[in-house]
Design an enzyme around this catalytic site. Structure first.
Site, short mmCIF file in Angstrom:
data_model
loop_
_atom_site.label_atom_id
_atom_site.label_comp_id
_atom_site.label_asym_id
_atom_site.label_seq_id
_atom_site.Cartn_x
_atom_site.Cartn_y
_atom_site.Cartn_z
CG HIS A 207 7.20 7.11 9.32
ND1 HIS A 207 7.54 7.24 8.00
CD2 HIS A 207 7.64 8.24 9.93
CE1 HIS A 207 8.20 8.37 7.82
NE2 HIS A 207 8.27 9.01 8.98
CB SER B 127 -18.07 -12.16 14.05
OG SER B 127 -17.67 -13.45 13.64
#
Length: 487
Positions: free
Chosen positions: A162, A292
């Site tokens: 989960h 980036s």
């Protein structure tokens, strides 16, 4: 791979980035016009040769002339292109172009055949060759993951269910989860490659009527012609039953398996992206690579992101053959043609890019054990509390009282982590509590991460020995060489 593309075409017209940017040269060539149309010529050649051997009016001189013109030159493409503008029929335009090169054989080219003799049979040859490329590349990826799993078979790491911290596993065991999915995809593609059949010589609606007429009703010779052409094309078997085309369910099965491969790669590369976020694992990052344009410090997992992006495209492509299969009326409709020209090549090219990129990832993946240990230290004290409680009970403690003591200390440690942003200090609190004095000396040993990984290491070794290595044995001559990325 020879492609007649002008500079103007290259910058002023759309080109699929699958070819211009990503795909390997060998897979790009496999779906090129040169491969396609030269395969058509080879199919016309083997048909004529087989017809000659079975006594039809085809001469050795005609067959020899065809044999010398199987590869197309630039003029052949121009002749075929001009003819198709007139005839609006790609097969007949290439029959004409082949006849121009082979004037003596022109009268017998395509004898008894329908367009699908070259169209579908060539597609099956291209699909077969494409599957061969993909299974070899997938086997390489499996081999790289096998080495990764063995190398880190006993390195404890946080397990997650989960997306929440769960029992520990090992980095290598998680690699085996990835590997098991890819091994399943490998077996699926192997089966499809093994079971792939040739369409053979079946005529306009699959009845072989034209060939029966050519052989004056001799069924035996028609059967021999089908077997002979099939063998010459490199296939063991052809379909006994077809309509005008080979069964379109074949395309469905192949693209479904490629979509399954895409889903596997997507899951694995998503895991890698999440682990990169946690700074536990990183894909290769080159010395001069820029993460980036604005944030110079960034080390974005661009290879894994590319795999996920293209995997989604691959999964969606599987819908095309499903719809095509369901709408083939009676013996055939032509609404499959334009769709298949796009969906099948794109599926193979996309799978090719994904595997090339994923191989590159697996060959340079970086693991950061100290970061992994730090994350374990944040969570393991809570997981170890049950073992601590059992040890205290063994030494005479009251189970309920021990449970309450641990609950209170755990809540205090949790508050420090969540509200103060500090490290988990549960073990320190237990060490400072005199109630737990009977186990103080053994406390550090009780939270050794290796005590919480179960049989992870043994499972890795067993899985590799029993399932991975036997299935990769056939590829031992194809596992060398590193993956190169164009961009």
């Amino acid at each position: 791979f020879v492609c007649f593309v002008t500079m103007e075409d290259a910058v002023d017209k759309y080109r699929s980035p699958l070819v211009s940017r990503y795909a390997s040269a060998e897979m790009s060539f496999n779906f090129s016009d040169r491969k396609k149309f030269s395969t058509w010529r080879k199919l016309w050649f083997i048909l004529a040769k087989a017809e000659m051997e079975l006594g039809l009016g085809v001469t050795e001189e005609q067959v020899a002339e065809m044999a010398g013109c199987l590869e197309l030159n630039e003029e052949d493409f121009k002749v075929a292109e001009a003819e198709e503008k007139i005839r609006r029929h790609d097969v007949m335009s290439h029959v004409h172009a082949f006849g121009v090169r082979c004037p003596k054989a022109a009268a017998i080219i395509h004898l008894g055949a329908t367009s699908c003799y070259v169209g579908d049979n060539a597609d099956l040859i291209v699909i077969r060759d494409g599957l061969c490329m993909l299974v070899n590349k997938l086997a390489k990826c499996c081999h790289r993951l096998k080495d990764f799993a063995l190398k880190y078979s006993d390195l404890p790491t946080m397990g997650f269910t989960h997306l929440q911290p769960a029992q520990l596993t090992t980095v290598g065991k998680r690699g085996c989860l990835w590997l098991q999915d890819l091994l399943s995809d490998l077996k699926s593609l192997e089966r499809l490659k093994l079971e792939l059949r040739f369409r053979g010589i079946k005529g306009a609606t699959g009845t072989q009527a034209s060939f029966l007429a050519l052989f004056d009703g001799d069924h035996g010779k028609v059967e021999k012609l089908d077997r002979l052409v099939t063998k010459m094309a490199g296939f063991e078997r052809s379909y006994i039953i077809t309509g005008q085309t080979y069964p379109r369910k074949v395309d469905n099965e192949i693209l479904s398996s490629l979509a399954s491969l895409g889903a596997s790669i997507h899951k694995i590369c998503t895991d890698i992206r999440l682990l990169a976020h946690m700074k536990e694992i990183e894909e290769p990052f080159e010395k001069s690579q820029i993460g980036s344009s604005a944030m110079a410090y960034k080390r974005n997992p661009m290879r894994s992101e590319r795999c996920c992006s293209l995997a989604r495209h691959l999964v969606t492509l599987s819908l095309n053959p499903l719809q095509t299969t369901s709408t083939q009326w009676f013996e055939r409709t032509l609404d499959d043609s334009a769709n298949r020209r796009i969906s099948i090549p794109e599926a193979f090219l996309t799978a090719d890019v994904i595997l090339n990129t994923f191989q590159n990832i697996t060959e340079g993946i970086v693991v950061y054990p100290q970061v992994i240990k730090r994350h374990i230290r944040q969570e393991l004290p809570f997981m170890a509390t049950e073992n601590i409680m059992m040890e205290m009970v063994k030494l005479g403690g009251d189970r309920q009282e021990v449970h309450e003591k641990i609950r209170v200390l755990s809540q205090q440690a949790s508050y420090v982590v969540k509200h103060e942003g500090e490290d988990n200090d549960l073990m320190k609190r237990i060490k400072e509590d005199s109630y737990f004095a009977p186990i103080h000396e053994r406390l550090d040993a009780m939270v050794d991460p290796r005590l919480f990984i179960g049989r992870s290491s043994e499972q890795v070794v067993e899985f590799v020995r029993e399932e991975v290595e036997p299935n990769l044995l056939a590829y031992k001559d194809h596992i060398n060489g590193s993956a190169d990325l164009n961009v």
